[in-house]
Write an enzyme that holds these catalytic residues in place. Structure first.
Site, PDB file in Angstrom:
ATOM      1  N   PRO A 164       5.957  19.753  28.680  1.00  0.00           N
ATOM      2  CG  PRO A 164       7.562  21.172  27.750  1.00  0.00           C
ATOM      3  CD  PRO A 164       7.368  19.767  28.228  1.00  0.00           C
ATOM      4  CE1 TYR A 165       0.412  17.124  22.599  1.00  0.00           C
ATOM      5  CE2 TYR A 165       0.830  15.163  23.915  1.00  0.00           C
ATOM      6  CZ  TYR A 165       0.123  15.808  22.910  1.00  0.00           C
ATOM      7  OH  TYR A 165      -0.866  15.141  22.236  1.00  0.00           O
ATOM      8  CB  ALA A 166       2.020  16.269  29.919  1.00  0.00           C
ATOM      9  CE  LYS A 169      -3.148  17.446  23.243  1.00  0.00           C
ATOM     10  NZ  LYS A 169      -4.266  17.661  22.290  1.00  0.00           N
TER      11      LYS A 169
END
Length: 258
Positions: A164-166, A169
């Protein structure tokens, strides 16, 4: 002849707003920008002690900083942070969108919808809100620069449940490209993409064994420091990068050499 570094990296008379400036890369960038002559807006959400430490470091070196508190996922807060800075300083030339959060880790298969949405709120939506408010001031600067902080996970897809973070970003990178097209020639927009940096982030999410593994995978045989990453922020904020927009500075020590 005046040395290149003293002319192109001189930010005297400019104002730079750094989000998430209470520690790590944000703190190092704020101190570096101030050392180059900029008045720096030190944004923080809850890390008051860290923000105070950033201000103290800037003032100890003879620079000037302004503390700005706010939750940038809230439109009113994002607007207020920009407005307060411009009201106090009178201008805004550089915006470094550093604030973000790696959040709880989860595979995409098991990822709760709330976690997915929150990843985009804190890593993309917050940057959108504060950037939108800042754009008129950056245009008025004549040398406006937006710098967005990505992550190595954009290239790897995120390991150990960082998907989710990737993804968030990755969206921030496309957001940067769109800004570079829409705001040219008045404002430049670029990214930094740090690899593994010795910060609190990795203290929380990476074991000592994992950090050693990262070092072994890196041709330069070490992880980076926040101060090293800050130098690329300074470059993108300055006239040394005056013909660069829509780009990414990859700061991974050569991990993707083929």
């Amino acid at each position: 002849m005046t040395p290149f570094s003293q002319t192109r990296f001189d930010l005297t008379g400019r104002a730079a707003l750094v989000t998430g400036a209470g520690g790590g890369i944000g703190q190092a960038a704020a101190v570096s920008l101030a050392a180059a002559g900029a008045v720096v807006g030190i944004h923080f959400r809850s890390n008051d002690a860290g923000a105070q430490a950033t201000l103290a470091a800037i003032e100890a070196a003879g620079g000037r900083g302004v503390l700005l508190q706010g939750d940038l996922t809230r439109e009113d807060d994002a607007n207020r942070v920009v407005d307060q800075f411009v009201q106090q300083i009178g201008r805004l030339d550089v915006l470094f969108n550093n604030a973000g959060d790696p959040l709880t880790r989860s595979s995409l298969e098991q990822c709760p919808t709330d976690l997915w949405m929150h990843a985009f709120q804190v890593n993309v939506h917050s940057a959108f809100l504060i950037t939108r408010r800042a754009i008129p001031h950056l245009k008025a600067s004549g040398r406006g620069s937006i710098i967005n902080n990505l992550s190595l996970s954009v290239q790897t897809g995120g390991s150990g449940g960082a998907g989710p973070y990737a993804a968030a970003k990755g969206a921030l990178q496309v957001f940067t490209r769109t800004l570079s097209r829409e705001l040219a020639p008045l404002v430049r927009a670029n990214c930094i993409m740090p690899g593994v940096v010795e910060t609190r982030h990795h203290e929380l999410f990476s074991t000592p064994e994992k950090m050693e593994d990262y070092r072994r995978q890196t041709p330069l045989a070490r992880n980076s420091t926040s101060d090293e990453i800050a130098q690329s922020v300074l470059f993108l904020a300055s006239d040394a990068s005056s013909f660069m927009t829509g780009g990414v500075i990859d700061l991974n020590g050569g991990r993707f050499l083929r």
